[in-house]
Design an enzyme around this catalytic site. Sequence first.
Site, PDB file in Angstrom:
ATOM      1  N   THR A 107       0.844  -1.195   0.000  1.00 37.99           N
ATOM      2  CA  THR A 107       0.000   0.000   0.000  1.00 37.99           C
ATOM      3  C   THR A 107       0.882   1.249   0.000  1.00 37.99           C
ATOM      4  O   THR A 107       2.103   1.168   0.189  1.00 37.99           O
ATOM      5  CB  THR A 107      -0.913   0.031   1.242  1.00 37.99           C
ATOM      6  OG1 THR A 107      -0.107   0.252   2.408  1.00 37.99           O
ATOM      7  CG2 THR A 107      -1.699  -1.263   1.391  1.00 37.99           C
ATOM      8  N   HIS A 155      16.616  38.302  34.167  1.00 33.43           N
ATOM      9  CA  HIS A 155      15.662  39.285  33.633  1.00 33.43           C
ATOM     10  C   HIS A 155      16.365  40.322  32.750  1.00 33.43           C
ATOM     11  O   HIS A 155      15.954  41.486  32.693  1.00 33.43           O
ATOM     12  CB  HIS A 155      14.900  39.985  34.772  1.00 33.43           C
ATOM     13  CG  HIS A 155      14.170  39.034  35.668  1.00 33.43           C
ATOM     14  ND1 HIS A 155      12.954  38.481  35.324  1.00 33.43           N
ATOM     15  CD2 HIS A 155      14.496  38.508  36.873  1.00 33.43           C
ATOM     16  CE1 HIS A 155      12.554  37.671  36.303  1.00 33.43           C
ATOM     17  NE2 HIS A 155      13.472  37.666  37.243  1.00 33.43           N
ATOM     18  N   ARG A 234       5.631   7.540  16.641  1.00 35.23           N
ATOM     19  CA  ARG A 234       7.055   7.516  16.261  1.00 35.23           C
ATOM     20  C   ARG A 234       7.443   8.802  15.521  1.00 35.23           C
ATOM     21  O   ARG A 234       8.461   9.427  15.828  1.00 35.23           O
ATOM     22  CB  ARG A 234       7.340   6.308  15.368  1.00 35.23           C
ATOM     23  CG  ARG A 234       7.295   4.960  16.069  1.00 35.23           C
ATOM     24  CD  ARG A 234       7.642   3.854  15.075  1.00 35.23           C
ATOM     25  NE  ARG A 234       7.717   2.551  15.724  1.00 35.23           N
ATOM     26  CZ  ARG A 234       6.693   1.724  15.848  1.00 35.23           C
ATOM     27  NH1 ARG A 234       5.498   2.069  15.377  1.00 35.23           N
ATOM     28  NH2 ARG A 234       6.846   0.543  16.446  1.00 35.23           N
ATOM     29  N   SER A 278      25.360  45.386   6.139  1.00 35.47           N
ATOM     30  CA  SER A 278      24.322  46.307   5.684  1.00 35.47           C
ATOM     31  C   SER A 278      24.836  47.061   4.479  1.00 35.47           C
ATOM     32  O   SER A 278      25.989  47.498   4.457  1.00 35.47           O
ATOM     33  CB  SER A 278      23.949  47.291   6.794  1.00 35.47           C
ATOM     34  OG  SER A 278      23.112  48.314   6.306  1.00 35.47           O
ATOM     35  N   LYS A 284      28.358  47.903  10.129  1.00 33.53           N
ATOM     36  CA  LYS A 284      27.661  46.864  10.887  1.00 33.53           C
ATOM     37  C   LYS A 284      28.219  45.474  10.622  1.00 33.53           C
ATOM     38  O   LYS A 284      28.596  45.143   9.500  1.00 33.53           O
ATOM     39  CB  LYS A 284      26.165  46.870  10.530  1.00 33.53           C
ATOM     40  CG  LYS A 284      25.394  48.051  11.065  1.00 33.53           C
ATOM     41  CD  LYS A 284      23.902  47.863  10.796  1.00 33.53           C
ATOM     42  CE  LYS A 284      23.362  46.719  11.632  1.00 33.53           C
ATOM     43  NZ  LYS A 284      21.939  46.457  11.317  1.00 33.53           N
ATOM     44  N   ARG A 285      28.237  44.668  11.677  1.00 31.55           N
ATOM     45  CA  ARG A 285      28.498  43.228  11.572  1.00 31.55           C
ATOM     46  C   ARG A 285      27.313  42.513  12.194  1.00 31.55           C
ATOM     47  O   ARG A 285      27.201  42.417  13.410  1.00 31.55           O
ATOM     48  CB  ARG A 285      29.792  42.859  12.298  1.00 31.55           C
ATOM     49  CG  ARG A 285      31.058  43.220  11.546  1.00 31.55           C
ATOM     50  CD  ARG A 285      32.279  42.722  12.283  1.00 31.55           C
ATOM     51  NE  ARG A 285      32.196  41.293  12.557  1.00 31.55           N
ATOM     52  CZ  ARG A 285      32.965  40.660  13.429  1.00 31.55           C
ATOM     53  NH1 ARG A 285      33.870  41.328  14.118  1.00 31.55           N
ATOM     54  NH2 ARG A 285      32.838  39.364  13.621  1.00 31.55           N
ATOM     55  N   ASN A 286      26.425  42.058  11.363  1.00 33.61           N
ATOM     56  CA  ASN A 286      25.202  41.440  11.863  1.00 33.61           C
ATOM     57  C   ASN A 286      25.457  40.028  12.382  1.00 33.61           C
ATOM     58  O   ASN A 286      26.320  39.310  11.857  1.00 33.61           O
ATOM     59  CB  ASN A 286      24.144  41.402  10.766  1.00 33.61           C
ATOM     60  CG  ASN A 286      23.625  42.783  10.419  1.00 33.61           C
ATOM     61  OD1 ASN A 286      23.725  43.699  11.213  1.00 33.61           O
ATOM     62  ND2 ASN A 286      23.081  42.931   9.220  1.00 33.61           N
TER      63      ASN A 286
END
Length: 435
Positions: A107, A155, A234, A278, A284-286
């Site tokens: 099947t 926090h 499973r 960017s 910038k260093r993302n």
Amino acid sequence: MATRLTESGAYARLWRTPALADIFEEPRRLQSWLDILVALAAAQAEVGLIPGRAAEQIARHARADQLDVELVAAETRRTGHSTLGLIRALQTRLPEPASEYVYYGATVQDLTDTWFGLVMRDVGALVRADLRRAHATLLRLAATHRDTVMAGRTHGQPGAPITFGFKVATWADELGRHLARLAEGSARWSVGQLAGAVGVLGFFEPDGIALRRLFCERLKLADPGLSWTSTRDRVAEFGSVLSLVAGTLARIGNEVYELQRPEIGELSEAPSQHTVGSITMPHKRNPELSEHLDTLARLARANAGILAEGMVSGHERDGRAWKAEWAALPDVALAAGTAASLAADLVDGLVVHPDRMRANLGPRWASERVLAELSRRHGKHRAQQLLQDALSANPDGDLAEALKEHDLDEKWTREPAVATAGAMVDAIVARGTPE
């Protein structure tokens, strides 16, 4: 042709690895399905259900690279049956008597669920390999930075001191449990499926049990012992474990994401001269890798939920449950598997800045230690109130200045109380990376 941005040539690398893609892309999937039919025919010939010559012919001609994929698709659409297109396309390549014995008594679920058993086995092995790589790196980092003092944060605010080794040890400890889950669970979900129409193997009577055992052995899958057409735990368990893995990796990624902010500057991802953060802000260093771990975890969790929904199925076969898995299981596997690979790369290239960690402790880092010492003199709650009042009255001064009228012992603020942290790090490092 790619229908999603995540499948395009430009972006696919962020959503899959070559090894994961190979498991799910159509050529490998079709060959896996054909391999399953070859194993079934061989097992059927072994118990005398079909001629041995037919099984040999099926094995010789069941080649995905020789299959008319357009015919598979056209016949699937025309008949509305999930695998009749595959059967008919394969029959065009098979001589007699094999064409009458391919897919004999099987099947759709016998084919696709067995494929899922192979997928869960192979994806699980890939994820485990990458997690072991990440885990070993984390143990080295934990040992190296056993005594590297930094602010423990609660926090989102600086609290009492910890060590970076302690933080990393919590990551390694969590990954170790996932490695154990993957190893222990593999025996449950790496199984075949041979159930027949309603699960009782009536088509193969009285050879069904022996046939299923031989079938699974040929595919190096475990015999499930009982048909599982409507029993989807499973698949749901596998998806849940992968979503947990992705969640832990996202936690690690979020820590790196936050701690490499320039105003904190305690960690950095491995630098690359070609990466553009960017096109409008060149400075910038993302946090590309650490940020993406969270994205992948969201997808893994969402699709794992769909797999859990499949556990509620009806009677002996319910297409609503297992056909949804066709979409969700690959997405869970790709998201979590890619996350494991990226996380291993991330921690391997992690740059640690101990000086910034020490500087970010702040002027009142010793308040917990001072509270403990004053509690021995005044009692815990009196000492708590004394400290609260003194610090509130002098909000801008350091701890020594705020408590100058309260007989503060200088040694209480000389060195952070992190010896126990070091002992816990030692215990995790000594445990090593699971096999």
